[in-house]
Design a protein around this motif. Structure first.
Motif, short mmCIF file in Angstrom:
data_model
loop_
_atom_site.label_atom_id
_atom_site.label_comp_id
_atom_site.label_asym_id
_atom_site.label_seq_id
_atom_site.Cartn_x
_atom_site.Cartn_y
_atom_site.Cartn_z
N SER A 107 24.95 -8.91 -39.20
CA SER A 107 24.21 -7.99 -40.01
C SER A 107 25.19 -6.94 -40.75
O SER A 107 24.85 -6.33 -41.77
CB SER A 107 23.64 -6.67 -39.15
N GLN A 108 26.77 -7.32 -40.43
CA GLN A 108 27.85 -6.59 -41.19
C GLN A 108 28.48 -7.38 -42.30
O GLN A 108 29.18 -7.08 -43.07
CB GLN A 108 28.63 -5.98 -40.21
N CYS A 109 27.70 -8.46 -42.50
CA CYS A 109 28.00 -9.56 -43.68
C CYS A 109 27.90 -9.13 -45.21
O CYS A 109 26.91 -8.43 -45.35
CB CYS A 109 27.16 -10.85 -43.58
N LYS A 110 28.85 -8.79 -45.76
CA LYS A 110 28.89 -8.59 -47.26
C LYS A 110 29.51 -9.50 -48.19
O LYS A 110 30.40 -10.19 -47.65
CB LYS A 110 29.71 -7.20 -47.39
N ILE A 111 28.92 -9.90 -49.15
CA ILE A 111 29.61 -10.73 -50.17
C ILE A 111 29.65 -10.22 -51.75
O ILE A 111 28.90 -9.03 -51.93
CB ILE A 111 28.85 -11.89 -50.29
N CYS A 116 27.12 -11.67 -61.12
CA CYS A 116 27.26 -10.40 -61.61
C CYS A 116 28.53 -9.79 -60.81
O CYS A 116 28.94 -8.48 -61.50
CB CYS A 116 25.86 -9.70 -61.36
N LYS A 117 29.05 -10.24 -60.02
CA LYS A 117 30.40 -9.70 -59.13
C LYS A 117 30.14 -8.34 -58.23
O LYS A 117 30.89 -7.83 -58.10
CB LYS A 117 31.42 -9.53 -60.43
N LYS A 118 28.83 -8.06 -58.18
CA LYS A 118 28.44 -7.04 -57.41
C LYS A 118 28.65 -7.37 -56.14
O LYS A 118 28.27 -8.35 -55.45
CB LYS A 118 26.91 -6.56 -57.71
N LYS A 119 29.11 -6.27 -55.12
CA LYS A 119 29.37 -6.50 -53.72
C LYS A 119 27.94 -6.02 -52.99
O LYS A 119 27.52 -4.89 -53.40
CB LYS A 119 30.49 -5.66 -53.13
N ILE A 120 27.34 -6.83 -52.21
CA ILE A 120 26.31 -6.67 -51.57
C ILE A 120 25.94 -7.03 -50.20
O ILE A 120 27.12 -7.74 -49.62
CB ILE A 120 25.09 -7.60 -52.37
#
Length: 305
Positions: A107-111, A116-120
């Motif tokens: 659940s802590q995974c971020k990419i 668009c290069k946004k961190k989500i």
């Protein structure tokens, strides 16, 4: 030959699924390693190796038949190399996809979206099953409508059906809640347990023997006693007789596990049971056979006349 394979990104765009930067680099590295090893062998063998090579004059004297054979051998070799390239492409993309599927379990995974290069976070993220590249759902769907991958260096023909939302893959916390048997089998066990607690009797139909053993283990782990038609003739008769008894004690097994092709229980009257549960859709050659299986199973507990 090397230029036809690794000279440019366009040289592999005609392969299945299009070009892939990671695969392109891997193939390049393999050729570089091969070239390095060949140079080492030349240095080790020295003059003897150089002497074995044909001179320019000898090459000019080659007849057409020998030259044609050499070209044909080279062509066959190139077919093999391209086939290996396709296989490497498919395996690399599969590994990338399943790697992200595993990462998305946290659940802590971020990419960072490749477009668009946004961190989500995983709630907004998704992955393409065709190549394993990830991005935000908005970019994935927008580019999939144009049959483009979210990664600009990948030419895989992405489509809407290839977009998999990270939230749809579940998480480690969700899997922990459903236990080691999974959500679907846990739901079946909960339903059976509630029926048994109401003093009902249940027939559970499973088509595959290995799955039947898994269902039995899951039920036994939850404290639901089961019967199976297996073993010697006496053991089979004993199991069926136990389900046919009108009056049984509270701790008596109330669940009978059957496979669809159980000849030993075929035609047996099990009308003492109240419910028939199919763990999964039946695998049949046609709809007629499917209906026959289903009718025969239900007919064990519901008889007319």
């Amino acid at each position: 030959m090397l230029r036809s394979l690794v000279g440019s990104e366009m040289c592999i765009r005609d392969r299945n699924g299009g070009a892939d930067q990671e695969v392109h680099r891997a193939i390049r590295e393999l050729f570089d390693q091969g070239k390095s090893l060949a140079s080492q062998e030349d240095d080790e063998e020295g003059p003897k190796r150089k002497k074995a090579k044909r001179t320019k004059q000898e090459l000019e004297l080659l007849d057409d038949e020998e030259l044609y054979k050499a070209k044909w051998d080279l062509r066959e070799h190139m077919h093999s190399v391209r086939a290996i390239g396709k296989e490497l492409t498919g395996r690399t993309r599969s590994l990338r996809y399943f790697g992200w599927v595993r990462d998305f379990q946290s659940s802590q995974c971020k990419i960072q979206c490749a477009s668009c290069k946004k961190k989500i976070g995983r709630e907004e993220a998704g992955v393409l099953s065709c190549c394993g590249h990830v991005g935000c759902m908005q970019c994935l769907n927008r580019l999939a409508d144009r049959e483009e991958c979210v990664e600009s260096t990948c030419a895989a023909p992405a489509k809407r059906e290839h977009v998999v939302a990270a939230s749809a893959l579940g998480s480690d916390q969700e899997h922990a809640q459903t236990g080691k048997y999974g959500a679907k089998l846990s739901a079946v066990v909960d339903q059976v347990k509630s029926l048994v607690e109401d003093e009902d009797r249940v027939l559970i139909f499973v088509q595959f023997p290995d799955l039947k053993d898994l269902v039995a283990d899951a039920l036994e782990e939850r404290g639901v006693k089961t019967l199976q038609v297996k073993g010697s003739v006496q053991q089979q008769v004993k199991a069926l007789s136990a389900m046919q008894c009108e009056d049984i004690s509270e701790d008596h097994p109330r669940v009978l596990l059957l496979t669809m092709d159980d000849e030993s229980s075929s035609g047996v009257n099990l009308t003492t049971a109240n419910h028939a549960i199919f763990v999964h859709p039946l695998l049949a050659d046609n709809q007629q056979q499917y209906n026959a299986y289903e009718t025969q199973a239900i007919g064990r507990i519901r008889r007319y006349g």
